[in-house]
Design an enzyme around this catalytic site. Structure first.
Site, PDB file in Angstrom:
ATOM      1  N   LYS A 100      10.454   0.042  -9.706  1.00  0.00           N
ATOM      2  CA  LYS A 100      10.400   1.042  -8.640  1.00  0.00           C
ATOM      3  C   LYS A 100      11.005   0.386  -7.404  1.00  0.00           C
ATOM      4  O   LYS A 100      10.445  -0.547  -6.841  1.00  0.00           O
ATOM      5  CB  LYS A 100       8.964   1.485  -8.363  1.00  0.00           C
ATOM      6  CG  LYS A 100       8.888   2.531  -7.255  1.00  0.00           C
ATOM      7  CD  LYS A 100       7.475   2.702  -6.738  1.00  0.00           C
ATOM      8  CE  LYS A 100       7.505   3.528  -5.463  1.00  0.00           C
ATOM      9  NZ  LYS A 100       6.210   3.493  -4.747  1.00  0.00           N
ATOM     10  N   GLY A 161       0.979   6.814   2.630  1.00  0.00           N
ATOM     11  CA  GLY A 161      -0.363   6.629   3.154  1.00  0.00           C
ATOM     12  C   GLY A 161      -0.854   7.682   4.128  1.00  0.00           C
ATOM     13  O   GLY A 161      -1.963   7.558   4.652  1.00  0.00           O
ATOM     14  N   ALA A 188       4.499   9.285  -2.851  1.00  0.00           N
ATOM     15  CA  ALA A 188       3.993   9.001  -1.502  1.00  0.00           C
ATOM     16  C   ALA A 188       3.637  10.258  -0.724  1.00  0.00           C
ATOM     17  O   ALA A 188       4.279  11.310  -0.846  1.00  0.00           O
ATOM     18  CB  ALA A 188       4.997   8.176  -0.681  1.00  0.00           C
ATOM     19  N   GLY A 189       2.592  10.118   0.091  1.00  0.00           N
ATOM     20  CA  GLY A 189       2.234  11.133   1.068  1.00  0.00           C
ATOM     21  C   GLY A 189       1.199  12.148   0.641  1.00  0.00           C
ATOM     22  O   GLY A 189       0.770  12.958   1.455  1.00  0.00           O
ATOM     23  N   ASN A 210      -1.521   6.346  -4.767  1.00  0.00           N
ATOM     24  CA  ASN A 210      -2.299   5.132  -4.620  1.00  0.00           C
ATOM     25  C   ASN A 210      -3.388   5.345  -3.567  1.00  0.00           C
ATOM     26  O   ASN A 210      -4.564   5.436  -3.876  1.00  0.00           O
ATOM     27  CB  ASN A 210      -1.410   3.940  -4.280  1.00  0.00           C
ATOM     28  CG  ASN A 210      -2.112   2.604  -4.451  1.00  0.00           C
ATOM     29  OD1 ASN A 210      -1.471   1.567  -4.606  1.00  0.00           O
ATOM     30  ND2 ASN A 210      -3.437   2.565  -4.453  1.00  0.00           N
TER      31      ASN A 210
END
Length: 261
Positions: A100, A161, A188-189, A210
């Site tokens: 990645k 995040g 993400a996000g 995550n």
């Protein structure tokens, strides 16, 4: 059940890619993976190698015990040289061609550097890597990454995040339509399972998470919630949902009704 996702020659058991950082404990991490049935574990080389007194090896053993494919990343890299070097180290440590690719261009937003990303992608694909580029919803950049040898695109939903969800629905929908046969992972996000379901309803193939799981009060329960949302969203997409309309349309017959005088 929805259709299985295939990346390269690998059939994934789930459309959830789950990160391994920031969990309150190793037990919480393992339980989140167990409850969610995640199909891929994403791992930072820096995290794996950063422990003292054998902590890095203990972490890697824990990841091996998950018994699912591992996607190492170049998290935290801000230059092409740094990202390429990290990718080569990750290939040696994790014994995989997958990477990645992250090349960060802005310290506050963690937005990808499009120029560095494209250059690094070219170098790594020529070196035999299967590159999963962390990118934006920019269709021009997406096309250039595919020309460079990438077989997957990983556009962000929002900055890493933040938990803001899908910030640019129009851009993401356009990207999906522009490359209908390319596997795409929202990366993400995202902060809530409903946002993951929305991504799947738009036709994206998977979601990488995550922070939304690791920082939840109950990471395992949140991970399971995301897994269920992904399944629901994918089923909705495969069912060919109705098109939204501006005017109301009755769902019951209007002919043959009694006329009251």
């Amino acid at each position: 059940m929805s259709q299985k996702l295939v990346i390269g020659n690998t059939i994934l058991q789930s459309r959830l890619f789950l990160g391994t950082a920031q969990y309150p404990s190793p037990k919480a991490l393992m339980e989140a993976f167990r409850r969610s049935g995640a199909g891929i574990a994403t791992v930072s080389l820096r995290r794996e190698a950063g422990g003292e007194g054998g902590a890095g090896e203990a972490f890697w053993q824990m990841i091996r015990d998950l018994n699912i494919p591992v996607l190492p990343n170049t998290a935290g890299c801000h230059s092409v040289r740094e990202a390429v070097t990290t990718a080569h180290m990750a290939r040696e440590v994790f014994d995989t061609r997958w990477i990645k690719l992250e090349v960060i261009g802005h310290a506050d937003t963690l937005q990808p550097d499009p120029f560095g990303l494209l250059e690094a992608a070219r170098i790594l694909t020529e070196d035999g890597f299967q590159v999963f580029p962390y990118t934006t919803e920019d269709g021009v950049l997406g096309g250039r990454l595919l020309e460079a040898g990438c077989e997957v695109l990983m556009p962000w939903g929002a900055p890493i995040g933040t938990g803001l969800g899908l910030n640019n629905i129009y851009g993401l929908r356009s990207l999906r339509a522009q490359f209908p046969d390319v596997p795409m992972v929202i990366d993400a996000g995202l902060g809530l399972p409903s946002q993951a379901a929305q991504a799947m309803e738009l036709g994206f193939d998977a979601v990488l998470l995550n922070t939304a799981v690791a920082k939840a009060g109950d990471p395992a329960t949140m991970a399971e919630g995301f897994a269920r949302a992904l399944e629901a969203g994918r089923l909705a997409y495969e069912a060919d949902p109705m098109e939204p309309r501006d005017m109301a349309a009755p769902s019951t017959p209007v002919l043959g009704l009694a006329v009251l005088e």
